[in-house]
Write a protein that holds these residues in place. Structure first.
Motif, PDB file in Angstrom:
ATOM      1  N   MET A   1       0.840  -1.199   0.000  1.00 26.22           N
ATOM      2  CA  MET A   1       0.000   0.000   0.000  1.00 26.22           C
ATOM      3  C   MET A   1       0.876   1.250   0.000  1.00 26.22           C
ATOM      4  O   MET A   1       1.824   1.337   0.777  1.00 26.22           O
ATOM      5  N   SER A   2       0.535   2.207  -0.852  1.00 26.22           N
ATOM      6  CA  SER A   2       1.311   3.436  -0.888  1.00 26.22           C
ATOM      7  C   SER A   2       0.990   4.275   0.358  1.00 26.22           C
ATOM      8  O   SER A   2       0.019   4.015   1.054  1.00 26.22           O
ATOM      9  N   GLU A   3       1.817   5.275   0.581  1.00 23.09           N
ATOM     10  CA  GLU A   3       1.598   6.116   1.757  1.00 23.09           C
ATOM     11  C   GLU A   3       0.252   6.832   1.645  1.00 23.09           C
ATOM     12  O   GLU A   3      -0.487   6.963   2.614  1.00 23.09           O
ATOM     13  N   PHE A   4      -0.062   7.252   0.423  1.00 25.23           N
ATOM     14  CA  PHE A   4      -1.341   7.929   0.191  1.00 25.23           C
ATOM     15  C   PHE A   4      -2.511   7.011   0.554  1.00 25.23           C
ATOM     16  O   PHE A   4      -3.434   7.393   1.273  1.00 25.23           O
ATOM     17  N   GLU A   5      -2.431   5.784   0.048  1.00 21.20           N
ATOM     18  CA  GLU A   5      -3.514   4.817   0.311  1.00 21.20           C
ATOM     19  C   GLU A   5      -3.655   4.552   1.807  1.00 21.20           C
ATOM     20  O   GLU A   5      -4.759   4.467   2.342  1.00 21.20           O
ATOM     21  N   GLU A   6      -2.524   4.390   2.456  1.00 19.86           N
ATOM     22  CA  GLU A   6      -2.520   4.130   3.891  1.00 19.86           C
ATOM     23  C   GLU A   6      -3.193   5.277   4.651  1.00 19.86           C
ATOM     24  O   GLU A   6      -4.027   5.054   5.535  1.00 19.86           O
ATOM     25  N   ARG A   7      -2.831   6.489   4.278  1.00 21.64           N
ATOM     26  CA  ARG A   7      -3.404   7.653   4.965  1.00 21.64           C
ATOM     27  C   ARG A   7      -4.887   7.805   4.657  1.00 21.64           C
ATOM     28  O   ARG A   7      -5.679   8.156   5.525  1.00 21.64           O
ATOM     29  N   TYR A   8      -5.251   7.509   3.421  1.00 24.65           N
ATOM     30  CA  TYR A   8      -6.658   7.647   3.024  1.00 24.65           C
ATOM     31  C   TYR A   8      -7.519   6.674   3.828  1.00 24.65           C
ATOM     32  O   TYR A   8      -8.577   7.023   4.346  1.00 24.65           O
ATOM     33  N   ARG A   9      -7.016   5.452   3.932  1.00 20.66           N
ATOM     34  CA  ARG A   9      -7.746   4.410   4.655  1.00 20.66           C
ATOM     35  C   ARG A   9      -7.917   4.793   6.134  1.00 20.66           C
ATOM     36  O   ARG A   9      -9.002   4.675   6.706  1.00 20.66           O
ATOM     37  N   ALA A  10      -6.831   5.266   6.737  1.00 19.96           N
ATOM     38  CA  ALA A  10      -6.881   5.652   8.150  1.00 19.96           C
ATOM     39  C   ALA A  10      -7.824   6.839   8.349  1.00 19.96           C
ATOM     40  O   ALA A  10      -8.622   6.857   9.299  1.00 19.96           O
ATOM     41  N   ALA A  11      -7.764   7.805   7.443  1.00 16.43           N
ATOM     42  CA  ALA A  11      -8.629   8.988   7.569  1.00 16.43           C
ATOM     43  C   ALA A  11     -10.093   8.599   7.404  1.00 16.43           C
ATOM     44  O   ALA A  11     -10.969   9.092   8.125  1.00 16.43           O
ATOM     45  N   ARG A  12     -10.327   7.696   6.487  1.00 14.94           N
ATOM     46  CA  ARG A  12     -11.707   7.233   6.249  1.00 14.94           C
ATOM     47  C   ARG A  12     -12.269   6.549   7.503  1.00 14.94           C
ATOM     48  O   ARG A  12     -13.387   6.826   7.924  1.00 14.94           O
ATOM     49  N   ARG A  13     -11.462   5.707   8.104  1.00 20.87           N
ATOM     50  CA  ARG A  13     -11.908   5.034   9.340  1.00 20.87           C
ATOM     51  C   ARG A  13     -12.213   6.057  10.447  1.00 20.87           C
ATOM     52  O   ARG A  13     -13.185   5.930  11.173  1.00 20.87           O
ATOM     53  N   LYS A  14     -11.359   7.047  10.536  1.00 21.03           N
ATOM     54  CA  LYS A  14     -11.529   8.079  11.558  1.00 21.03           C
ATOM     55  C   LYS A  14     -12.836   8.846  11.357  1.00 21.03           C
ATOM     56  O   LYS A  14     -13.550   9.124  12.318  1.00 21.03           O
ATOM     57  N   VAL A  15     -13.150   9.150  10.118  1.00 18.70           N
ATOM     58  CA  VAL A  15     -14.397   9.869   9.824  1.00 18.70           C
ATOM     59  C   VAL A  15     -15.602   9.019  10.220  1.00 18.70           C
ATOM     60  O   VAL A  15     -16.545   9.499  10.850  1.00 18.70           O
ATOM     61  N   ILE A  16     -15.544   7.736   9.867  1.00 19.02           N
ATOM     62  CA  ILE A  16     -16.667   6.848  10.187  1.00 19.02           C
ATOM     63  C   ILE A  16     -16.783   6.676  11.700  1.00 19.02           C
ATOM     64  O   ILE A  16     -17.870   6.700  12.266  1.00 19.02           O
ATOM     65  N   GLU A  17     -15.645   6.559  12.373  1.00 18.19           N
ATOM     66  CA  GLU A  17     -15.656   6.493  13.838  1.00 18.19           C
ATOM     67  C   GLU A  17     -16.301   7.739  14.432  1.00 18.19           C
ATOM     68  O   GLU A  17     -17.047   7.669  15.408  1.00 18.19           O
TER      69      GLU A  17
END
Ligand SMILES: Nc1ncnc2c1ncn2[C@@H]1O[C@H](COP(=O)(O)OP(=O)(O)OP(=O)(O)O)[C@@H](O)[C@H]1O
Ligand SMILES: [Mg+2]
Length: 216
Positions: A1-17
């Motif tokens: 996973m690229s750094e961008f993908e990793e950050r996007y995934r983490a940010a998405r989880r945070k928003v849903i949380e």
């Protein structure tokens, strides 16, 4: 996973949380688990139905967004920056954009089924879904096992050679028919009591043994 993908995934989880912030951590974890089976085992009144309702909300709003590594190829650096910033000060006006950026393949309401045993529990489910989702809740399949199955049968039973206008026999109806059959076949009514024939048929059905195979 690229750094961008990793950050996007983490940010998405945070928003849903953030969207599920009213749940406790275990409830949130359950509501965000969308892939594969999930067993939720908890005491009376501890918030199980709440999880069920929130999980349906999460599915409809975010699809697989809370539980997948997938990053959409249309996601831009600007989107990422927005998502990373959003949970710090969740603004209702911006939630629509956040939700849109976090949604991955959200299902249609009628692709979700929520079934339970009693009419009372099904009624509660429908009511609470309506309170959480609004009119969309009407399109979610929330009902008892029996009414969900009968709805499916009414719609598709012609494909297996029955008519849509079928009637359902309860235990009494079934045993009356069995009694008639035993009489018609001149069998001994004592050795072939409706009750024992009924349970024998039930046993064969459980084992997927059809009439022809059983006769052998
Ligand atoms: N995380 C939470 N924070 C505050 N209140 C909550 C939380 N989770 C659930 N509740 C409240 O607790 C009450 C019981 O919740 P819920 O009906 O979901 O429990 P349940 O486990 O399904 O209960 P039952 O065993 O009766 O079916 C409800 O009023 C619900 O709004
Ligand atoms: Mg409950």
């Amino acid at each position: 996973m690229s750094e961008f993908e990793e950050r996007y995934r983490a940010a998405r989880r945070k928003v849903i949380e953030t969207d599920l912030r009213r749940l406790n951590p275990m409830q949130r974890k359950a509501a965000m688990t969308t892939e594969g089976p999930l067993l939720l085992l908890a005491g009376a009144g501890s918030g199980k139905t709440t999880v069920l309702i929130q999980r349906i909300y999460t599915l409809l709003t975010y699809g697989r967004g809370s539980d997948t590594d997938f990053t959409p190829d249309w996601a831009t650096a600007d989107d990422l920056e927005f998502l990373e910033r959003f949970p710090e000060q969740p603004d209702d006006a911006e939630f629509a954009r956040a939700r849109e950026l976090c949604a991955i393949d959200p299902p249609r309401p009628w692709e979700i089924i929520a079934i339970t045993f009693t009419n009372k529990a099904a009624g509660e489910l429908k009511e609470r879904l309506a309170a959480r989702l609004g009119p969309v809740a009407n399109d979610v399949w929330a009902s008892t096992f029996h009414s969900a199955c009968v709805r499916i049968l009414r719609r598709y039973i012609e494909r297996i050679g029955f008519e849509r206008t079928f009637t359902i026999y309860d235990t009494d109806d079934s045993q009356r028919v069995l009694k008639d059959i035993v009489k018609e076949l001149n069998l001994d009514a004592k050795s072939f009591s409706p009750r024992s024939v009924h349970s024998e048929i039930g046993w064969a059905k459980d084992l997927f043994i059809g009439p022809k195979e059983y006769a052998k």
